[in-house]
Design an enzyme around this catalytic site. Structure first.
Site, PDB file in Angstrom:
ATOM      1  CB  SER A   1      -0.865  -0.013   1.157  1.00  0.00           C
ATOM      2  OG  SER A   1      -0.334  -0.194   2.433  1.00  0.00           O
TER       3      SER A   1
ATOM      4  CG  HIS B   1      -3.644  -0.877  -2.320  1.00  0.00           C
ATOM      5  ND1 HIS B   1      -4.277   0.436  -2.224  1.00  0.00           N
ATOM      6  CD2 HIS B   1      -3.692  -1.087  -0.709  1.00  0.00           C
ATOM      7  CE1 HIS B   1      -4.312   0.798  -0.880  1.00  0.00           C
ATOM      8  NE2 HIS B   1      -3.915  -0.036  -0.169  1.00  0.00           N
TER       9      HIS B   1
ATOM     10  CE  LYS C   1      -7.408  -0.181   0.800  1.00  0.00           C
ATOM     11  NZ  LYS C   1      -7.732   1.146   1.560  1.00  0.00           N
TER      12      LYS C   1
HETATM   13  N1  PLP Z   1      -5.054  -4.031   3.705  1.00  0.00           N
HETATM   14  C1  PLP Z   1      -4.299  -3.038   3.135  1.00  0.00           C
HETATM   15  C2  PLP Z   1      -3.060  -3.604   2.255  1.00  0.00           C
HETATM   16  C3  PLP Z   1      -4.783  -1.801   2.952  1.00  0.00           C
HETATM   17  O1  PLP Z   1      -4.152  -0.749   2.338  1.00  0.00           O
HETATM   18  C4  PLP Z   1      -5.853  -1.428   3.702  1.00  0.00           C
HETATM   19  C5  PLP Z   1      -6.084   0.134   3.776  1.00  0.00           C
HETATM   20  O2  PLP Z   1      -6.784   0.724   4.564  1.00  0.00           O
HETATM   21  C6  PLP Z   1      -6.692  -2.411   4.324  1.00  0.00           C
HETATM   22  C7  PLP Z   1      -6.018  -3.830   4.267  1.00  0.00           C
HETATM   23  C8  PLP Z   1      -7.867  -1.959   5.285  1.00  0.00           C
HETATM   24  O3  PLP Z   1      -8.730  -1.934   4.353  1.00  0.00           O
HETATM   25  P1  PLP Z   1     -10.262  -1.087   4.600  1.00  0.00           P
HETATM   26  O4  PLP Z   1      -9.854   0.493   4.418  1.00  0.00           O
HETATM   27  O5  PLP Z   1     -11.430  -1.495   3.837  1.00  0.00           O
HETATM   28  O6  PLP Z   1     -10.581  -1.333   6.207  1.00  0.00           O
END
Ligand code: PLP
Length: 383
Positions: free
Chosen positions: A179, A207, A238
């Protein structure tokens, strides 16, 4: 007096350049947003396909609010399990070519809930050093032994696996697209090692979902590794422009998570209108090859031009493009100066990224125009 340490810790954060504050957006998400009352070009969101304000998705949500109301009233296991949830899970399984899918209320909750359910104090989790915080938190919750391998370092992962018994329950977990770095995990090598050392594999496609793969299924789809990955996790927040998350895998995995995953069991179900909205987003994603081409072309254009100017974009190969600054105060200063020029790029600092690697994190979307990208490049040149 009891809380004096709060102020002290915040002051320390300020002097280290890692104090966090909230900025207010007063417009829908998009390539342009109203930030703190000012129209700015937005290079900070994960709305990769520009679906967060899509008319078709909004219409689906509004219609479902009329039909099913807003709240879901209870957790899925009590009385909150509604038709739209199950239909979305069927759609997700179809897209991912897995037997089943299970919804979670967010990606954070999916990662914490999946790992906590599958692992316990007798198990081992092997985790890439740059995995998302929600993965780390899931491991901590599970009380499993944590073995972290340096980012993408397959020889070290192999060494760690060799030190574990074949019969031991173990899980290799990785982001598919990282990310903050925008690079891809060496998934082929990971699944090969997992097969050899009898480890389960969990991939976080947060992502990559909607962005990679012929039908937007993510890196697992792009590499054709669906059969070798035990748990495909991803978020609907996303590229899908909605909210919520999923775990895709076998029917047994779904049943297991329904029975054991605390972040699934002990929380109110996602509002049904959101599930319906996500179903429409999925349809757009599956048919969204042109959107994905625009996105990749925008990312390629921006990355190449940044490198020509002399910026270090690390190993990015996706629409997440870091510009390495190193010093957190300098990164914040650059972000401020870009904002003065009408461009919003977040500075990312420790502890989100390792010490000494503070950066600007640029994200491009399919909706940015070439003129937007050139404006950003010109503003960066002036810094
Ligand atoms: N996993 C990754 C790699 C992320 O970048 C994110 C981002 O926030 C999440 C999980 C968490 O997802 P969410 O924003 O839907 O809680």
């Amino acid at each position: 007096m009891k809380t004096i340490f709060l102020q002290k810790e915040l002051q320390d954060r300020t002097s280290l350049g890692i104090y966090r504050t909230l900025k207010t957006v007063d417009s829908p998400q998009g390539r342009e947003i109203t930030l703190e009352g000012k129209r700015v070009l937005n290079f900070s969101s994960n709305d990769y396909l520009g679906l967060a304000n899509d008319a078709r998705i909004k219409k689906a949500a509004l219609e479902m609010i009329e039909e099913f109301g807003l709240g879901s009233g209870a957790s899925r296991l009590i009385c909150g399990n509604m038709g739209p949830h199950e239909r979305l899970e069927e759609d997700l399984a179809l897209l991912k070519k897995t037997e089943c899918a299970l919804l979670f209320s967010s990606g954070y909750m999916a990662n914490t809930g999946i790992i906590q359910a599958l692992m316990d104090r007798h198990c081992t989790v092997l985790s890439d050093k740059l995995n998302h915080a929600s993965i780390i938190d899931g491991i901590i919750l599970s009380r499993a032994k944590l073995l972290r391998y340096p980012h993408g370092d397959m020889p070290t992962l192999q060494k760690l696996l060799m030190g574990l018994g074949l019969a031991e329950r173990k899980l290799i977990v990785t982001d598919s697209v990282f990310s903050m770095d925008g690079d891809k995990a060496p998934l082929k090598e990971i699944v090969e090692l997992a097969a050899r050392y009898e480890a389960m594999v969990m991939v976080d496609e947060a992502h990559a979902f909607g962005v990679l793969g012929a039908s937007g299924g993510g890196l697992v789809e792009e590499l054709g590794l669906g059969a070798q990955v035990d748990i495909q996790m991803g978020t609907l927040s996303k590229a899908a422009g909605c909210f919520g998350a999923y775990a895709c895998g076998t029917k047994v995995l779904r049943e297991y998570l329904i029975n054991k995953s605390r972040s699934f069991i002990y929380t109110t179900a996602m509002p049904p209108a959101l599930a319906q909205a996500a179903r429409v987003a999925l349809k757009i994603i599956v048919e969204g090859n042109q959107l994905r081409r625009n996105l990749q072309e925008n990312a390629r254009y921006l990355r190449t031009k940044l490198q020509v100017i002399g910026f270090n974009t690390m190993n990015s190969s996706t629409p997440i493009i870091p510009v390495l600054v190193k010093d957190p105060l300098a990164a914040v200063d650059m972000s401020k100066r870009l904002l003065q020029q009408g461009i919003f790029v977040q500075a990312i600092r420790p502890p989100t990224v390792p010490m000494g690697t503070a950066r600007l994190r640029l994200t491009v979307t399919a909706t940015h125009t070439k003129d937007d990208l050139d404006q950003l490049l010109n503003a960066l040149r002036k810094l």
